[in-house]
Design a protein around this motif. Sequence first.
Motif, PDB file in Angstrom:
ATOM      1  N   ARG A   1       0.824  -1.208   0.000  1.00 55.57           N
ATOM      2  CA  ARG A   1       0.000   0.000   0.000  1.00 55.57           C
ATOM      3  C   ARG A   1       0.858   1.257   0.000  1.00 55.57           C
ATOM      4  N   GLN A   2       2.026   1.196   0.617  1.00 57.32           N
ATOM      5  CA  GLN A   2       2.919   2.349   0.586  1.00 57.32           C
ATOM      6  C   GLN A   2       3.450   2.590  -0.824  1.00 57.32           C
ATOM      7  N   TRP A   3       3.783   1.523  -1.551  1.00 62.54           N
ATOM      8  CA  TRP A   3       4.235   1.677  -2.937  1.00 62.54           C
ATOM      9  C   TRP A   3       3.107   2.168  -3.833  1.00 62.54           C
ATOM     10  N   THR A   4       1.907   1.694  -3.586  1.00 61.95           N
ATOM     11  CA  THR A   4       0.762   2.178  -4.353  1.00 61.95           C
ATOM     12  C   THR A   4       0.545   3.664  -4.086  1.00 61.95           C
ATOM     13  N   LEU A   5       0.705   4.073  -2.840  1.00 62.17           N
ATOM     14  CA  LEU A   5       0.586   5.485  -2.487  1.00 62.17           C
ATOM     15  C   LEU A   5       1.657   6.311  -3.194  1.00 62.17           C
ATOM     16  N   ALA A   6       2.897   5.826  -3.190  1.00 61.20           N
ATOM     17  CA  ALA A   6       3.978   6.565  -3.835  1.00 61.20           C
ATOM     18  C   ALA A   6       3.732   6.728  -5.333  1.00 61.20           C
ATOM     19  N   ALA A   7       3.298   5.659  -5.981  1.00 56.57           N
ATOM     20  CA  ALA A   7       3.007   5.748  -7.417  1.00 56.57           C
ATOM     21  C   ALA A   7       1.790   6.628  -7.661  1.00 56.57           C
ATOM     22  N   GLY A   8       0.800   6.527  -6.784  1.00 55.07           N
ATOM     23  CA  GLY A   8      -0.400   7.335  -6.926  1.00 55.07           C
ATOM     24  C   GLY A   8      -0.149   8.815  -6.711  1.00 55.07           C
ATOM     25  N   LEU A   9       0.881   9.168  -5.964  1.00 56.36           N
ATOM     26  CA  LEU A   9       1.234  10.572  -5.770  1.00 56.36           C
ATOM     27  C   LEU A   9       2.187  11.084  -6.846  1.00 56.36           C
ATOM     28  N   ALA A  10       2.974  10.187  -7.420  1.00 58.24           N
ATOM     29  CA  ALA A  10       3.949  10.610  -8.432  1.00 58.24           C
ATOM     30  C   ALA A  10       3.266  11.087  -9.714  1.00 58.24           C
ATOM     31  N   VAL A  11       2.221  10.408 -10.129  1.00 54.44           N
ATOM     32  CA  VAL A  11       1.572  10.753 -11.400  1.00 54.44           C
ATOM     33  C   VAL A  11       0.928  12.140 -11.346  1.00 54.44           C
ATOM     34  N   PRO A  12       0.086  12.470 -10.355  1.00 56.84           N
ATOM     35  CA  PRO A  12      -0.446  13.837 -10.339  1.00 56.84           C
ATOM     36  C   PRO A  12       0.619  14.892 -10.051  1.00 56.84           C
ATOM     37  N   GLY A  13       1.655  14.511  -9.325  1.00 61.03           N
ATOM     38  CA  GLY A  13       2.745  15.459  -9.091  1.00 61.03           C
ATOM     39  C   GLY A  13       3.473  15.810 -10.374  1.00 61.03           C
ATOM     40  N   LEU A  14       3.749  14.808 -11.193  1.00 63.71           N
ATOM     41  CA  LEU A  14       4.385  15.068 -12.488  1.00 63.71           C
ATOM     42  C   LEU A  14       3.454  15.835 -13.417  1.00 63.71           C
ATOM     43  N   CYS A  15       2.169  15.567 -13.321  1.00 63.28           N
ATOM     44  CA  CYS A  15       1.181  16.292 -14.120  1.00 63.28           C
ATOM     45  C   CYS A  15       1.191  17.778 -13.759  1.00 63.28           C
ATOM     46  N   ALA A  16       1.172  18.079 -12.485  1.00 65.02           N
ATOM     47  CA  ALA A  16       1.201  19.478 -12.048  1.00 65.02           C
ATOM     48  C   ALA A  16       2.504  20.147 -12.463  1.00 65.02           C
ATOM     49  N   LEU A  17       3.605  19.418 -12.403  1.00 68.16           N
ATOM     50  CA  LEU A  17       4.894  19.963 -12.828  1.00 68.16           C
ATOM     51  C   LEU A  17       4.891  20.298 -14.319  1.00 68.16           C
ATOM     52  N   ALA A  18       4.408  19.369 -15.154  1.00 69.77           N
ATOM     53  CA  ALA A  18       4.369  19.613 -16.599  1.00 69.77           C
ATOM     54  C   ALA A  18       3.438  20.778 -16.928  1.00 69.77           C
ATOM     55  N   ALA A  19       2.287  20.846 -16.262  1.00 68.93           N
ATOM     56  CA  ALA A  19       1.359  21.947 -16.519  1.00 68.93           C
ATOM     57  C   ALA A  19       1.946  23.278 -16.056  1.00 68.93           C
ATOM     58  N   GLY A  20       2.618  23.271 -14.918  1.00 65.81           N
ATOM     59  CA  GLY A  20       3.264  24.491 -14.436  1.00 65.81           C
ATOM     60  C   GLY A  20       4.370  24.965 -15.358  1.00 65.81           C
ATOM     61  N   LEU A  21       5.153  24.026 -15.863  1.00 66.60           N
ATOM     62  CA  LEU A  21       6.208  24.405 -16.805  1.00 66.60           C
ATOM     63  C   LEU A  21       5.632  24.935 -18.107  1.00 66.60           C
ATOM     64  N   SER A  22       4.499  24.380 -18.547  1.00 63.96           N
ATOM     65  CA  SER A  22       3.887  24.874 -19.789  1.00 63.96           C
ATOM     66  C   SER A  22       3.358  26.295 -19.617  1.00 63.96           C
ATOM     67  N   MET A  23       2.959  26.655 -18.415  1.00 64.98           N
ATOM     68  CA  MET A  23       2.460  28.012 -18.175  1.00 64.98           C
ATOM     69  C   MET A  23       3.559  29.053 -18.328  1.00 64.98           C
ATOM     70  N   PHE A  24       4.786  28.669 -17.975  1.00 67.50           N
ATOM     71  CA  PHE A  24       5.879  29.636 -17.993  1.00 67.50           C
ATOM     72  C   PHE A  24       6.791  29.513 -19.200  1.00 67.50           C
ATOM     73  N   ALA A  25       6.437  28.620 -20.126  1.00 70.79           N
ATOM     74  CA  ALA A  25       7.259  28.443 -21.322  1.00 70.79           C
ATOM     75  C   ALA A  25       7.083  29.641 -22.253  1.00 70.79           C
ATOM     76  N   LEU A  26       8.158  29.973 -22.935  1.00 68.75           N
ATOM     77  CA  LEU A  26       8.128  31.083 -23.886  1.00 68.75           C
ATOM     78  C   LEU A  26       7.813  30.562 -25.268  1.00 68.75           C
ATOM     79  N   PRO A  27       7.137  31.250 -26.125  1.00 67.80           N
ATOM     80  CA  PRO A  27       6.400  32.497 -25.898  1.00 67.80           C
ATOM     81  C   PRO A  27       5.127  32.224 -25.109  1.00 67.80           C
ATOM     82  N   ARG A  28       4.776  33.176 -24.297  1.00 68.48           N
ATOM     83  CA  ARG A  28       3.614  33.001 -23.427  1.00 68.48           C
ATOM     84  C   ARG A  28       2.334  33.285 -24.208  1.00 68.48           C
TER      85      ARG A  28
END
Length: 125
Positions: A52-79
């Motif tokens: 269950r701890q590994w499932t939790l880690a994988a379950g948190l990694a996917v939305p975390g990477l999603c938020a990171l990619a979306a955040g990076l797309s917001m600040f990419a040039l040209p805006r």
Amino acid sequence: MGKRLDGASLLVIGGTLLFLSVISTFFVFVSGFDWDPDDYSAAYWQAEIPKRQWTLAAGLAVPGLCALAAGLSMFALPRRPVRIIAGGLVAVLALGLFAVSWVLGFEAVDSARYWAVRQAGGFPR
């Protein structure tokens, strides 16, 4: 050489990961669903905790990477205003799924710990 990642590509990656975040959150929910917990021994529940701890880690990694990619797309040039709004929306949805996975995952781990102690005779029945 390959094409460089631009804001639109990062937003597509974030959108794809958002879809996968919904699936991973569902897996985190299912991992904590216990059918007749009294039927299993303490050894089963102790072995269930790391799963269950590994499932939790994988379950948190996917939305975390999603938020990171979306955040990076917001600040990419040209805006672009549309990409900034869409990236912000995807990031907020991903962080919401991150919070849901966090709560469900820790509840699943705590449930396994509870049943491991109870089946070992630690709590009164």
